[in-house]
Write a protein that holds these residues in place. Structure first.
Motif, PDB file in Angstrom:
ATOM      1  N   GLN A 183      17.280  28.645 -25.625  1.00 31.56           N
ATOM      2  CA  GLN A 183      16.684  29.095 -26.766  1.00 31.56           C
ATOM      3  C   GLN A 183      16.348  28.134 -27.981  1.00 31.56           C
ATOM      4  O   GLN A 183      15.230  28.048 -28.593  1.00 31.56           O
ATOM      5  CB  GLN A 183      17.328  30.409 -27.243  1.00 31.56           C
TER       6      GLN A 183
ATOM      7  N   ARG B  99      10.688  33.629 -18.994  1.00 31.94           N
ATOM      8  CA  ARG B  99      10.748  32.488 -19.921  1.00 31.94           C
ATOM      9  C   ARG B  99       9.705  31.633 -19.743  1.00 31.94           C
ATOM     10  O   ARG B  99       9.213  31.454 -20.531  1.00 31.94           O
ATOM     11  CB  ARG B  99      12.022  31.856 -19.650  1.00 31.94           C
TER      12      ARG B  99
ATOM     13  N   THR C  14      12.469  40.237 -22.330  1.00 28.82           N
ATOM     14  CA  THR C  14      11.748  39.438 -22.151  1.00 28.82           C
ATOM     15  C   THR C  14      10.781  39.683 -23.650  1.00 28.82           C
ATOM     16  O   THR C  14      10.360  38.514 -24.360  1.00 28.82           O
ATOM     17  CB  THR C  14      10.665  39.595 -21.066  1.00 28.82           C
TER      18      THR C  14
ATOM     19  N   TYR D 256      12.737  37.982 -26.199  1.00 24.37           N
ATOM     20  CA  TYR D 256      12.630  36.656 -26.376  1.00 24.37           C
ATOM     21  C   TYR D 256      11.198  36.257 -26.779  1.00 24.37           C
ATOM     22  O   TYR D 256      11.081  35.200 -27.638  1.00 24.37           O
ATOM     23  CB  TYR D 256      12.857  36.271 -25.083  1.00 24.37           C
TER      24      TYR D 256
END
Length: 252
Positions: free
Chosen positions: A53, A201, A224, A227
């Motif tokens: 990340q 991702r 998801t 993120y």
């Protein structure tokens, strides 16, 4: 005069001094400890995810800076163009199990959202090939592409054996969508426990907008979407919007 066992610890390694068994054990222990210090300690799954990340966030912030400056260097121009392409890309994520009797409503919302995004300049639409919302989104893009020539469908698939265990009719539709897609990308060749996570991702990292169907705060879709929010994507949740406002939809 000191005995041999007292001073051999200061002259270990000298040939003229014979070590005792106790001193030899300590020497091997120190040698192993020193060797272990030079070996990297394996990172846990949580540490690997956090490091990933941070790398993606730093990459996105760098592209943000490059996009605001007119560099002549080839690498900088390429990075800025890559970021601008991301701004023209929308990804889809949603639940596999959809409410019975609402698939038509969800499809109608999807077509309205995609049409409005196309009018805003969004040209690339990424789907993961999953059942449920992912299939509806890909089908909607293929239908709208007939009247929108610049619209492109990109499939980011988790592995080559994604359809294992699916119903025959679902496999047939999956192959039809894959054959009509403008581009197909596999994030992994073989199935692994994290191939779905890697696929999600990849979709977010290469998009500027995330259109989702999120009805609960748990599961892969919720992960998801979180993120995508961390990566500063624009989030449009089909489950929380009406159909009519998207005729004049702005960023929401």
């Amino acid at each position: 005069m000191a005995s041999k066992n007292c001073y051999t610890q200061y002259i270990i390694g000298r040939n003229f001094v014979k070590q005792t068994n106790y001193e030899r054990i300590n020497t091997n222990r120190r040698r192993k400890a020193k060797a272990n210090q030079n070996q990297p300690i394996p990172m846990t799954a949580q540490e690997l995810d956090t490091a990933y990340q941070y790398r993606q966030r730093a990459k996105r912030e760098k592209l943000l800076r490059l996009a605001d400056v007119n560099y002549e260097a080839g690498a900088c121009v390429f990075a800025a163009l890559t970021f601008r392409e991301n701004l023209k890309t929308c990804c889809f994520t949603g639940h596999r199990q959809l409410p019975s009797g609402e698939r038509a409503v969800i499809t109608n919302k999807l077509e309205c959202v995609i049409t409005a995004l196309y009018q805003r300049g969004i040209r690339y639409y990424g789907a993961g090939g999953a059942l449920g919302f992912g299939t509806l989104a890909a089908q909607a893009v293929l239908r709208l592409r007939e009247s929108c020539p610049s619209m492109k469908l990109i499939l980011a698939l988790p592995c080559l054996t994604q359809t294992r265990g699916w119903k025959p009719e679902d496999v047939v539709e999956y192959k039809r969508i894959k054959d009509q897609a403008d581009r197909v990308v596999y994030t992994s060749q073989q199935y692994t426990p994290v191939c779905w996570h890697k696929r999600n991702r990849h979709l977010v990292d290469n998009s500027g907008i995330c259109v989702c169907y999120l009805a609960k705060n748990s599961g892969g879709t919720a992960c998801t979407v979180r993120y995508a929010m961390e990566q500063r994507l624009e989030i449009i949740n089909i489950a929380n919007v009406d159909v009519v406002p998207y005729g004049e939809m702005s960023s929401q």
